[in-house]
Design an enzyme around this catalytic site. Structure first.
Site, PDB file in Angstrom:
ATOM      1  N   GLY A  55       0.843  -1.190   0.000  1.00  0.00           N
ATOM      2  CA  GLY A  55       0.000   0.000   0.000  1.00  0.00           C
ATOM      3  C   GLY A  55       0.872   1.231   0.000  1.00  0.00           C
ATOM      4  O   GLY A  55       2.049   1.151   0.351  1.00  0.00           O
ATOM      5  N   CYS A  82       5.320  -6.006   1.616  1.00  0.00           N
ATOM      6  CA  CYS A  82       5.656  -4.582   1.640  1.00  0.00           C
ATOM      7  C   CYS A  82       4.924  -3.878   2.796  1.00  0.00           C
ATOM      8  O   CYS A  82       5.189  -4.168   3.946  1.00  0.00           O
ATOM      9  CB  CYS A  82       5.355  -3.974   0.269  1.00  0.00           C
ATOM     10  SG  CYS A  82       6.191  -2.408   0.013  1.00  0.00           S
ATOM     11  N   GLU A 171       4.715 -10.881  -6.352  1.00  0.00           N
ATOM     12  CA  GLU A 171       3.663 -11.014  -7.374  1.00  0.00           C
ATOM     13  C   GLU A 171       4.043 -10.431  -8.728  1.00  0.00           C
ATOM     14  O   GLU A 171       3.418 -10.731  -9.726  1.00  0.00           O
ATOM     15  CB  GLU A 171       2.366 -10.364  -6.863  1.00  0.00           C
ATOM     16  CG  GLU A 171       2.392  -8.841  -6.708  1.00  0.00           C
ATOM     17  CD  GLU A 171       2.998  -8.360  -5.380  1.00  0.00           C
ATOM     18  OE1 GLU A 171       3.729  -9.128  -4.745  1.00  0.00           O
ATOM     19  OE2 GLU A 171       2.740  -7.200  -4.999  1.00  0.00           O
ATOM     20  N   SER A 223     -22.079  -7.731 -27.627  1.00  0.00           N
ATOM     21  CA  SER A 223     -21.358  -6.623 -28.260  1.00  0.00           C
ATOM     22  C   SER A 223     -20.329  -7.127 -29.260  1.00  0.00           C
ATOM     23  O   SER A 223     -19.824  -6.367 -30.077  1.00  0.00           O
ATOM     24  CB  SER A 223     -20.656  -5.791 -27.188  1.00  0.00           C
ATOM     25  OG  SER A 223     -19.548  -6.512 -26.679  1.00  0.00           O
ATOM     26  N   GLY A 224     -19.990  -8.417 -29.156  1.00  0.00           N
ATOM     27  CA  GLY A 224     -18.934  -8.939 -30.027  1.00  0.00           C
ATOM     28  C   GLY A 224     -17.577  -8.934 -29.347  1.00  0.00           C
ATOM     29  O   GLY A 224     -16.616  -9.487 -29.857  1.00  0.00           O
ATOM     30  N   GLY A 225     -17.497  -8.310 -28.161  1.00  0.00           N
ATOM     31  CA  GLY A 225     -16.247  -8.310 -27.388  1.00  0.00           C
ATOM     32  C   GLY A 225     -16.066  -9.657 -26.690  1.00  0.00           C
ATOM     33  O   GLY A 225     -16.946 -10.515 -26.729  1.00  0.00           O
ATOM     34  N   VAL A 226     -14.913  -9.790 -26.027  1.00  0.00           N
ATOM     35  CA  VAL A 226     -14.583 -11.076 -25.402  1.00  0.00           C
ATOM     36  C   VAL A 226     -15.623 -11.466 -24.349  1.00  0.00           C
ATOM     37  O   VAL A 226     -16.162 -12.580 -24.367  1.00  0.00           O
ATOM     38  CB  VAL A 226     -13.186 -10.999 -24.730  1.00  0.00           C
ATOM     39  CG1 VAL A 226     -12.875 -12.291 -23.988  1.00  0.00           C
ATOM     40  CG2 VAL A 226     -12.124 -10.704 -25.767  1.00  0.00           C
ATOM     41  N   SER A 228     -18.815 -10.542 -23.585  1.00  0.00           N
ATOM     42  CA  SER A 228     -20.181 -10.906 -23.951  1.00  0.00           C
ATOM     43  C   SER A 228     -20.189 -12.123 -24.875  1.00  0.00           C
ATOM     44  O   SER A 228     -21.147 -12.903 -24.869  1.00  0.00           O
ATOM     45  CB  SER A 228     -20.943  -9.719 -24.551  1.00  0.00           C
ATOM     46  OG  SER A 228     -20.471  -9.399 -25.827  1.00  0.00           O
ATOM     47  N   SER A 229     -19.126 -12.326 -25.641  1.00  0.00           N
ATOM     48  CA  SER A 229     -19.080 -13.515 -26.508  1.00  0.00           C
ATOM     49  C   SER A 229     -18.959 -14.787 -25.664  1.00  0.00           C
ATOM     50  O   SER A 229     -19.645 -15.778 -25.916  1.00  0.00           O
ATOM     51  CB  SER A 229     -17.894 -13.438 -27.473  1.00  0.00           C
ATOM     52  OG  SER A 229     -18.061 -12.348 -28.341  1.00  0.00           O
TER      53      SER A 229
END
Ligand code: XMP
Length: 511
Positions: A55, A82, A171, A223-226, A228-229
């Site tokens: 943080g 940290c 990380e 929408s055709g995006g990742v 929503s597909s």
């Protein structure tokens, strides 16, 4: 979740908190990010371990975030990273002070004490530091496990109580063996079994969607995006006859998008493609202000969806959305960057408008996990690696008025750009890559004729979540090809410029 098969990450506001959560899941342990003062509520399953994130604050700051006072009584293994380590030292009776110099960047870590946390690691390796304070005196029961040149206590541990602190960031990918350290903590120290598996998730989620939905229907804005597909593919698997998918052609999309959707989702039982191009162009006529553009487009989406929802069968009661975990954390407690990536259609408030309940099966998932689910469900790779495309589409990449003619030009430029980027093998290494059409003309020369035509910008950025981004250093040959093809093939463009600003201070989009 069953008791002790997940890990809770208390978020003290580090830019890396989400990365910790992702790494844990890659290791196979389900992780959740919670507010700093989270505590077990007595009804949900207990986690198997606790991570205190980094943080930006100092533990001495009166406003510094702190864990719930009951933390140490949970009797769980704890890893502080940290700020998390500093908090642990401070709260358990050690001493934290300002470092003589801020340590930022790579450092060589020397392991001093053999320990489960560093099992199977070399004696020295490179770690990533980013801190202003450091632990100067250990709390009782702890010993120093590792040091760097500038940080004598770079790792500490109380093996008996299973409490560990790391001053560096395991990380981030710049830390060698970071993943091994996290894995050692989860499996060796906390004794957890990796059990988070996306194939299982798909099976469980399909069952729970069926149970939640019963015999009712679900509307999905595709929408055709990742996101929503993949959601469409999942819902089709779960409730094929009850899924009503709608795709709106706004006229502001990438070239050939409706045909793509038809090809990819033509097999859905109820797929509606609405051609609303005229309507969107009408409301955008004469609009040049970016916020006004977004507002007009958002309203029009809502009207279109509302009209569509009205004519659905009476049993349709849900609206499915591809909300992801980062959106959920951001709108909740996180102290991280306040900015939220706008949801894909910018139609917040739609469920209330149409009176449907929300169905959000990806609420707990990261984007990579959604992609993996897409793979499990058999979606083609090029769909899964598509760059994000903003809901308002090319309207926010055309500075000035949006007209069908200007959209046609930017679509053509975009098509050339994507084609060339795929050919050059750089498409998937970029977060986004797109043209921006400016309302600026410049003088040029073609043959013997002087021209006075538009300027087009090439924008390409690398990013992991869109919150920050670095402009991308593209190969010269690629840049040259784009300039040549855009000026040669896109009507009305005689000049190409490259955007070399990162975010911040610029945003990724131009509007
Ligand atoms: P900025 O431009 O804010 O973009 O740096 C960050 C990410 O968000 C996307 N973006 C949008 N997405 N509607 C969307 O659905 C919008 O209005 C919108 N504006 C920006 C952008 O493409 C980038 O990935």
């Amino acid at each position: 979740m069953t008791p002790r098969d997940w890990v809770v990450i208390l978020d003290f506001g580090s830019q890396y908190t989400k990365l910790i959560a992702r790494r844990m899941r890659e290791i196979g342990v389900f992780s959740r990010i919670e507010a700093p003062d989270w505590k077990p509520d007595g009804t949900s399953p207990l986690p198997g371990a606790v991570v205190l994130s980094g943080g930006p604050q100092s533990v001495y700051d009166p406003a510094a975030p702190r864990p719930h006072p009951s933390l140490w009584s949970w009797d769980l293994p704890v890893l502080g990273i940290c700020y998390g380590m500093q908090w642990m030292a401070h709260d358990l009776g050690g001493r934290v002070e300002k470092s003589p110099a801020q340590e930022y960047g790579p450092a060589e870590l020397h392991i001093l004490e053999a320990n489960e946390l560093f099992a199977n690691l070399p004696q020295h390796f490179r770690v990533w530091m980013s801190h202003g304070d450091r632990v100067e005196a250990l709390p009782p029961g702890f010993e120093v496990l590792a040091a760097t040149e500038d940080t004598p206590i770079a790792a500490m541990g109380d093996t008996q109580r299973r409490r560990y602190g790391l001053q560096f960031h395991p990380e981030v990918s710049h830390t060698q063996f970071g993943r091994q350290i996290l894995q050692n903590f989860l499996t060796r120290v906390a004794g957890m079994e990796p059990s988070w598996d996306l194939e299982d998730f798909v099976g469980r989620t399909i069952a729970s969607i069926r149970e939640q939905v019963g015999d009712r229907g679900v509307m999905l804005a595709l929408s055709g995006g990742v996101d929503s597909s993949v959601l469409a593919a999942l819902l089709h698997r779960a409730i094929p006859d009850q899924l009503y998918a709608v795709f709106v052609d706004t006229g502001l999309l990438k070239w050939d998008e409706p045909a793509r959707i038809r090809k990819l989702f033509g097999h859905l039982r109820h797929l509606t493609l609405l051609d609303e191009r005229e309507r969107f162009f009408r409301v955008l006529q004469g609009v040049v202000d970016p916020e006004e553009k977004r507002k007009q487009i958002g309203h029009t989406f809502i009207e279109v969806f509302r009209a569509y929802a009205r004519q659905l069968p009476g049993n349709v009661a849900f609206l499915a959305q591809g909300t992801l975990y980062p959106d959920v954390i951001e709108s909740g407690h996180s102290r991280g960057p306040a900015e939220v990536i706008k949801s894909h259609h910018n139609v917040g408030g739609l469920p209330e408008e149409i009176g449907f309940a929300l169905l959000e099966p990806f609420r707990e998932l990261f984007k990579d996990e959604v992609r993996e689910i897409g793979r499990i469900l058999g979606l083609p790779q090029d769909v899964l690696e598509r760059h994000p495309f903003p809901g308002p589409g090319f309207a926010v990449r055309i500075v000035g008025e949006v007209t069908p003619e200007r959209v046609a030009r930017i679509q053509k430029a975009d098509r050339i750009l994507e084609e060339e980027a795929r050919r050059a093998g750089i498409y998937s290494s970029l977060w986004q890559l797109f043209p921006v059409l400016l309302p600026v003309q410049s003088v040029g020369v073609m043959g013997d004729r002087r021209t006075y035509q538009d300027v087009m910008v090439l924008r390409a950025v690398e990013s992991t979540d869109g919150m920050t981004a670095r402009w991308s250093y593209l190969p010269e040959t690629f840049l040259e090809r784009i300039a040549r093809r855009w000026t040669g093939e896109v009507p009305g463009v005689n000049r190409v410029v490259l955007d070399i600003t990162s975010k911040p201070p610029a945003t990724i989009e131009w509007e």
